[in-house]
Design an enzyme around this catalytic site. Structure first.
Site, PDB file in Angstrom:
ATOM      1  N   ASP A  23      26.190 -40.915  18.155  1.00 27.40           N
ATOM      2  CA  ASP A  23      25.060 -40.815  17.369  1.00 27.40           C
ATOM      3  C   ASP A  23      23.908 -39.633  17.714  1.00 27.40           C
ATOM      4  OD1 ASP A  23      23.917 -41.757  14.890  1.00 27.40           O
ATOM      5  OD2 ASP A  23      22.904 -43.215  15.654  1.00 27.40           O
ATOM      6  N   ASP A  70     -16.740 -22.668  27.051  1.00 32.32           N
ATOM      7  CA  ASP A  70     -17.996 -23.109  27.279  1.00 32.32           C
ATOM      8  C   ASP A  70     -18.141 -23.566  28.659  1.00 32.32           C
ATOM      9  OD1 ASP A  70     -20.686 -23.669  26.272  1.00 32.32           O
ATOM     10  OD2 ASP A  70     -20.363 -25.351  25.429  1.00 32.32           O
TER      11      ASP A  70
END
EC number: 2.7.11.1
Length: 733
Positions: free
Chosen positions: A187, A533
């Site tokens: 799967d 900043d």
């Protein structure tokens, strides 16, 4: 829960049951569900039991925290263990109702438990406990916070063949381990491959896996997701481990191209394409990638790469994987291309809020038939490592210092008590707050989202806030126009404040401080993140120790992640290979601004005053003129005793041309950092703390007040050009 199919956790799979001896059934028949009367099921023998004497767990050992998913057969919860030896550990608890499971599904659930109990691998989800009540089955598994790899990357990140190679390599190791145990996965699809918090993969959901199959035997079930099925699964000729390598090829194709190799308008057409269609190979893929795909897409399973006894060793030798160090990969020593944006241990950022907002409740299960309980004899399980820990009476780890989980209906004020204001900005206010349940103190930044969108700041903190020197994000509440961002509280105050008030501060200590800050910035820059900043007031201490390791970089309000034109993030590999020069130049400019700010900090730590602001009387124009000239003094005062290496580093970090400044990596390699044990330990003099902080504030105020440089764009994008285009006469005859 380490299952990505959270909307429908246990979907119906079209299964046609036939006699394994003759393999009856056509691809066309596979497109329908068999009726209830037609279902024929063989019960697998139960071969796994818990050793006698091992301590078993039950539901009373776990506290439900959140609902992660829900399906027709049961639920998946985020839970916390409350008993030793692993008290406070978070797990995903998969709860299945016996009464709603068909016999076929009961067999698959028991098979999943048996497989998980046997498998121990870094790239496969681990089963820690399994137990049952009269009406329910419980699987306690790893809680994987990173979400589904492929759908997550398709929504968030641009990635390259090099990035795909990393995930495929980890997946190959996981599959190879399963095959070595005689397990066919069956799967393999995107939803069943999840990310942990570091970005490594984990295979999960073994409900369709087949156990105890060796290379001489085959399985005949028609199961899985049709687009990923191998031809021998579709036509029921019998399949073995090689079917997983076909699915592996489908995943590789999908990751590299964004589409499936065989996909029709319906199931029947898709199966026909898988059996007969010629593969269209995209020519933009590398020769190595194309070669590997062709070797995986062999319709005859005996000719398929990986089908021989060597298994994955054949795949590992492919030129596509020539750059992979398989030993380092297995030890998880290779860095993943992408790190999920998760914060604290119980973060459910990547799970559907439809479920996580619900109140977790494990309702009583309806008792099934007596035969169903017999089927699950031997279901209980305790991981061997946990049994050993309990035998050694290992002490419980400390309780996680995270706030209680909350649903979207709970308000910030319901959970926290607000105290005094810590700071005020243009778009936000920061306050101290106290968590009502734990009495622990935090800081909350209240942002007005009508003035600024904080989503980038929050995502950066989610993704990188676990770095030891970045402020840690605890919680986010969205209420109307206000967003409450809860973080750890910085009790030690601002970095510059502490240094300037310190009785004794030396050049060697300054080097330790810069090393800590710069290694954090280098980590961000390497991931395409710029702070923009980095003024000293945004670098604080989390406590009063003064230890450089207690430094935190804060306030990511102006920070940016490097993104493509479509808004997706870019991995470092993608950036290096595909980003336009002008984009890289802009990124280099932003990184240079971060280094310049660190240069200002370094200069001030060494000199005792700022480089470009001389006093309170300086005007913004004067400060900007000095900054623009790139001139500053390295003579007099402390500079007479500061080392030559320090002066060299300051000069190169404050270079007027941002593209000629050192990078963060180069700063870390500078001798002033690498040989700091030889630096002077004499005391550095400094000005009054208020004067220095005032000058620093004036410097950044001047920068913020300066007019931005005009952004040049193509002439055709101007309003005038667009108006002229509209007025052009038509030449259509």
């Amino acid at each position: 829960m380490p299952l990505a199919q959270l909307v429908n956790l246990w979907p119906e799979v079209a299964v046609v049951h036939e006699d394994p001896e003759n393999g009856h059934g056509s691809p066309e028949e596979g497109g329908r569900h068999t009726s209830k009367d037609e279902v024929v099921v063989k019960e697998f023998p139960i071969t796994h039991h818990v050793k006698e004497g091992s301590e078993k767990a039950d539901q009373s050992d776990f506290v439900l925290l959140k609902v992660l998913g829900q399906g027709s057969f049961g639920k998946v919860f985020l839970v916390r263990k409350i008993t030793p030896p692993d008290a406070n550990q978070l797990y995903a608890m998969k709860v299945l109702k016996k009464a709603t499971l068909k016999v076929r599904d009961r067999v698959r659930t028991k098979m999943e438990r048996d497989i998980l109990a046997d498998v121990h691998h870094p790239f496969v989800v681990r089963l820690h406990y399994a137990f049952q009540t009269e009406g329910k089955l419980y699987l306690i598994l790893d809680f994987l916070r990173g979400g589904d790899l492929f759908t997550r990357l398709s929504k968030e990140v641009m990635f390259t063949e090099e990035d795909v190679k990393f995930y495929l390599a980890e997946l190959a190791l996981g599959l190879d381990h399963l095959h070595s145990l005689g397990i066919i996965y069956r799967d393999l699809k995107p939803e069943n491959i999840l990310l942990d918090e570091e970005g490594h993969i984990k295979l999960t959901d073994f409900g369709l896996s087949k156990e105890a199959i060796d290379h001489e035997k085959k399985a005949y079930s028609f199961c899985g997701t049709v687009e990923y099925m191998a031809p021998e699964v579709v036509n029921r000729q019998g399949h073995s481990h090689s079917a997983d390598w076909w699915s592996y090829g489908v995943l590789m194709f999908e990751m590299l191209t964004g589409s499936l190799p065989f996909q029709g308008k319906d199931r029947k057409e898709t199966m026909t394409l898988i059996l007969k269609a010629k593969l269209g190979m995209p020519q933009f893929l590398s020769n190595e990638a194309q070669s590997l795909l062709r070797a995986l897409f062999k319709r005859n399973p005996t000719n398929r790469l990986g089908s021989a006894m060597e298994g994955a060793e054949e795949i590992k030798r492919q030129p596509f994987f020539s750059t992979i160090d398989w030993n380092k990969l297995f030890r998880r020593e290779m860095s993943p291309p992408f790190k999920p944006a998760v914060t604290q241990a119980d973060d459910t950022y990547y799970f559907d809020t439809e479920f996580t907002s619900r109140t977790p409740k494990d309702s009583p299960g309806i008792p099934p038939s007596a035969g169903a309980h017999q089927l699950f004899r031997g279901f209980s399980f305790v991981a061997p490592a946990l049994v050993e820990e309990d035998a050694k009476k290992t002490s419980s780890p400390p309780v996680l210092s995270v706030p209680k989980t909350h649903s979207k209906n709970i308000l910030f004020m319901d959970v926290y008590t607000v105290r005094e204001t810590i700071g005020v900005g243009s778009y936000s206010v920061c306050k101290r707050c106290v968590h009502k349940g734990t009495n622990m103190e935090y800081a909350v930044k209240v942002i007005d989202k009508t003035k600024r969108d904080p989503s980038e700041e929050i995502e950066i903190l989610r993704r990188y806030g676990q770095h030891p020197n970045i402020i840690a994000l605890k919680d986010v509440y969205k209420e109307g126009n206000s967003i409450y961002v809860v973080t750890e509280l910085m009790r030690g105050g601002e970095l510059l404040d502490r240094i300037l008030r310190q009785k004794f501060f030396s050049e060697r200590e300054a080097s330790s401080v810069l090393f800590t800050v710069c290694k954090t910035v280098e980590n961000l820059h390497s991931q395409g993140v710029v702070h923009r900043d980095l003024k000293p007031s945004n670098i604080l201490y989390v406590d009063e120790s003064g230890d450089p390791e207690s430094i935190r970089i804060c306030d990511f309000g102006f920070a940016k992640q490097l993104r493509a034109d479509n808004g997706l993030l870019m991995t470092p590999c993608y950036t290096a290979n595909f980003v336009a020069p002008e984009v890289l130049k802009r990124q280099g400019y932003d990184e240079g601004c971060d280094i310049w700010s660190l240069g200002i900090l370094l200069y001030t730590m060494l000199a005792g005053y700022t480089p470009f602001a001389n006093g309170l009387g300086d005007t913004p124009e004067e400060i900007l003129a000095r900054i623009g000239s790139g001139k500053f003094t390295l003579r007099g005062g402390n500079w007479n005793t500061v080392s030559a290496a320090a002066k060299d580093l300051v000069s190169r970090m404050l270079h007027v041309d941002p593209h000629k400044r050192l990078t963060a990596k180069q700063v870390l390699q500078h001798e002033w950092i690498t040989k700091r044990d030889a630096l002077p330990q004499s005391q550095l003099n400094r000005q009054d703390v208020h004067l220095v902080k005032g000058a620093m504030a004036a410097t950044y105020s001047a920068l913020n007040s300066s007019k931005p440089t005009p952004l040049l764009q193509p002439i055709k994008s101007s309003i005038l050009a667009q108006r002229r285009v509209k007025k052009l006469p038509s030449t259509t005859l």
